[in-house]
Design a protein around this motif. Sequence first.
Motif, short mmCIF file in Angstrom:
data_model
loop_
_atom_site.label_atom_id
_atom_site.label_comp_id
_atom_site.label_asym_id
_atom_site.label_seq_id
_atom_site.Cartn_x
_atom_site.Cartn_y
_atom_site.Cartn_z
N ALA A 34 0.82 -1.21 0.00
CA ALA A 34 0.00 0.00 0.00
C ALA A 34 0.85 1.26 0.00
CB ALA A 34 -0.92 0.01 1.22
N ALA A 35 2.09 1.17 0.50
CA ALA A 35 2.96 2.36 0.58
C ALA A 35 3.96 2.44 -0.57
CB ALA A 35 3.71 2.36 1.91
N ARG A 36 4.00 1.39 -1.43
CA ARG A 36 5.02 1.36 -2.49
C ARG A 36 4.67 2.37 -3.58
NH1 ARG A 36 4.50 -3.63 -4.31
NH2 ARG A 36 5.89 -4.48 -2.71
N PHE A 37 5.60 3.35 -3.81
CA PHE A 37 5.41 4.37 -4.85
C PHE A 37 5.89 3.82 -6.19
CE2 PHE A 37 6.92 8.09 -7.26
CZ PHE A 37 5.75 8.84 -7.29
N GLU B 153 -3.91 4.23 -12.86
CA GLU B 153 -4.36 3.17 -13.76
C GLU B 153 -5.74 2.67 -13.34
OE1 GLU B 153 -1.56 0.03 -13.94
OE2 GLU B 153 -0.18 1.09 -15.29
N GLY B 154 -6.48 2.13 -14.32
CA GLY B 154 -7.75 1.51 -14.01
C GLY B 154 -7.53 0.10 -13.49
N HIS B 155 -8.65 -0.59 -13.30
CA HIS B 155 -8.53 -1.93 -12.73
C HIS B 155 -7.86 -2.86 -13.74
CE1 HIS B 155 -11.72 -4.03 -15.07
NE2 HIS B 155 -12.17 -2.79 -15.22
N SER B 156 -7.09 -3.82 -13.21
CA SER B 156 -6.38 -4.81 -14.02
C SER B 156 -6.18 -6.05 -13.16
CB SER B 156 -5.03 -4.24 -14.48
OG SER B 156 -4.20 -3.97 -13.37
N LEU C 174 -8.57 -2.81 -8.19
CA LEU C 174 -9.28 -1.54 -8.02
C LEU C 174 -8.54 -0.37 -8.66
CD1 LEU C 174 -10.46 -1.79 -4.29
CD2 LEU C 174 -11.69 -2.43 -6.36
N GLY C 175 -7.43 -0.65 -9.34
CA GLY C 175 -6.64 0.40 -9.95
C GLY C 175 -5.58 0.93 -9.01
N THR C 176 -4.98 2.05 -9.39
CA THR C 176 -3.93 2.67 -8.57
C THR C 176 -4.26 4.13 -8.35
OG1 THR C 176 -2.62 3.25 -10.53
CG2 THR C 176 -2.19 1.10 -9.49
N ASP C 177 -3.55 4.76 -7.38
CA ASP C 177 -3.80 6.17 -7.10
C ASP C 177 -2.77 7.04 -7.80
OD1 ASP C 177 -1.50 5.79 -5.68
OD2 ASP C 177 -2.34 6.29 -3.71
N ASP C 178 -2.70 8.32 -7.42
CA ASP C 178 -1.79 9.25 -8.10
C ASP C 178 -0.33 9.00 -7.77
OD1 ASP C 178 -1.89 10.01 -5.49
OD2 ASP C 178 -2.62 12.06 -5.86
N GLY C 179 -0.05 8.04 -6.90
CA GLY C 179 1.33 7.64 -6.63
C GLY C 179 1.63 6.25 -7.15
N GLY C 180 0.72 5.67 -7.93
CA GLY C 180 0.91 4.33 -8.46
C GLY C 180 0.72 3.24 -7.41
N ARG C 181 0.15 3.56 -6.25
CA ARG C 181 -0.03 2.57 -5.18
C ARG C 181 -1.35 1.83 -5.39
NH1 ARG C 181 1.74 7.53 -1.52
NH2 ARG C 181 0.00 8.32 -2.75
N ASP C 182 -1.32 0.54 -5.05
CA ASP C 182 -2.47 -0.33 -5.27
C ASP C 182 -3.62 0.06 -4.33
OD1 ASP C 182 -3.48 -2.96 -6.53
OD2 ASP C 182 -3.88 -3.20 -4.39
N PRO D 292 -14.95 3.84 -11.84
CA PRO D 292 -15.83 3.71 -10.66
C PRO D 292 -15.35 2.66 -9.67
CG PRO D 292 -16.89 2.81 -12.61
CD PRO D 292 -15.67 3.53 -13.09
N GLU D 293 -14.58 1.66 -10.16
CA GLU D 293 -14.13 0.63 -9.23
C GLU D 293 -13.11 1.17 -8.24
OE1 GLU D 293 -11.66 0.87 -12.85
OE2 GLU D 293 -13.79 0.50 -12.50
N ALA D 294 -12.48 2.30 -8.53
CA ALA D 294 -11.53 2.90 -7.59
C ALA D 294 -12.23 3.37 -6.32
CB ALA D 294 -10.80 4.07 -8.26
#
Length: 596
Positions: free
Chosen positions: A31-34, A41-44, A49-57, A234-236
Amino acid sequence: MRSPSALAGLVLVLATLVLAVVGPWLWGEEAARFDPLHILEGHSADHPLGTDDGGRDLLARTLAATRQSVWLALLATCVTTAVGIPLGALPSVLGPRAARLVSGLIDSLVAFPVLLLAMFAALIAGAGARGAVVGIGVAAVPGLARLTRTLADTVASSDYVAAARMLGAGRTAVLLRHVLPNIAEPLILTVTANLGYSLLGLATLSLLGLGVQPPDYDWGRLLHDTLPRVYVDPEAVAGPALAVAAAGIGFALLGESLARAAARTPDAVPRGESRTVLPPGCGPLPGAPEPVLEVRDLSVSFGGTTPVRGVSFSVAPGELVGLVGESGSGKSLTALAVGGLVPYPGTVSGRVLLGGRPLEELSRRELGTRLAMVFQDPMAALNPALRVGSQLAEVATVHLGASRKEAWRRAVDRLGRVRIPDPEANARRYPHEFSGGMRQRAVIAMGLMGEPELIVADEPTTALDVTVQKRVLELLAEVNETTGAAGLLISHDLAVVSLYCRRVLVMYAGRIVEELPSSQLRRARHPYTRALVASSPDLSTDRSLPLATIPGRQPEPAEVPGGCAFAPRCARALERCRADRPELEDGVACWNPEDA
């Protein structure tokens, strides 16, 4: 605890607590890995659920945020408990003036919108996790304080508390040894349910940007960060939103189920043992701060005649309120208006709210399950041509959509709950085969076929002998306590009302002229209430003197004067009483009230 709602709540709470313990340990690193190569990214398959603005899951962050969310909710609940319970218990041990001051403070805080109170407290404490905890904790204080005050007031008026005070026990000793231990169970259950509300409140503040701030995060902060993507990914948003919903619902269901389990008593009493009837009218039950019934400026008219005029009152969950007055004062008509049963051509104005919803918005099916009416004559309430069990079962088939077999089984169960012997056999009997007391119990069982929030009993002991009256009234009080339903008891018998009700509403000529605790009836302020009490003889009445009566008669609805309707019969009437109508202020509608 075997009900589906209880099991669902228990499973959700256990799952939440397990995630709170293992979540950061299992998913905290991920969760903390940048990762700048996988930003937004969207879900994959790698990131469901995709990633946030830091690329974290986002899934890992949602699972890891469980501990922070639950921990903050627990802290907020501790704040609510530490402030709300002492504040609510204080009026029961303080002097009259200080008690009124504290009660007024509680009532003022309850009137303040909860979300605004939370935001105000959070802004004062400062944005961040600390401010959010303080905000949500303070916002929930008024509701818990009011519940504590209501429960404590009942215990504080008990004989054993009076005995402790007579023996010299101080206020602290009375509070800690006699009041709080006797209300601990409902308060603990309420605190359990409040954990769910705290989770939701903290998520709301974080969503608004007033809660947890980066780099920390909880479910609400994740919602805040992902909400701008709701239309694209929306899955985010789904992960933290479902987590908040599941945990909040879990704590709420568990708290309500524990409250029901604690309130439930066995249906059958072994021969030779007595059933203990809980003290009636103990006030609101856990998790239900709002009144079940709220009547606002109710009037009932028939053409140009208005027999009920401007009646306003409320009844809280678990509370039994008495409505008294002479015949023709409008008591039964008020009850019919509450049940939506005023006969044609009567018209009803004002508002009647049941569970916070206007009566006219409730369907007949909803009204039939949420409201139970117990009428004066059980023989008139039961169809003499149908078996008792069939009439009860009809309620379940019409209002609950139950099958005939399920409805019959429910009818037999309800007859057993009101202590009719051999309910399976008696369910197949006709009303004329029942005694008067059994018929009245059957009518009460009919009201319990649903899950009523309000029970209106209109002279439920008419034409019954005193021993049967006692059993029926104890049954009503027990049902009121064990189900948590609010109760409105209409009666001419002041002794009955003072014994079984917590509050009394006194009606005269279609208006409520006094509202007071039942324990204060002999210290009533309105001359009419005092006259009613004086005209009710008891064992201490001097038999050598004539029975006390009220001179004159109650005016007909079309003859009610413009001033005080009781003025022509009142020895304390002033000139103003005949000219101006007094409004209900401080519990009494009188220009020249008696000294309490």
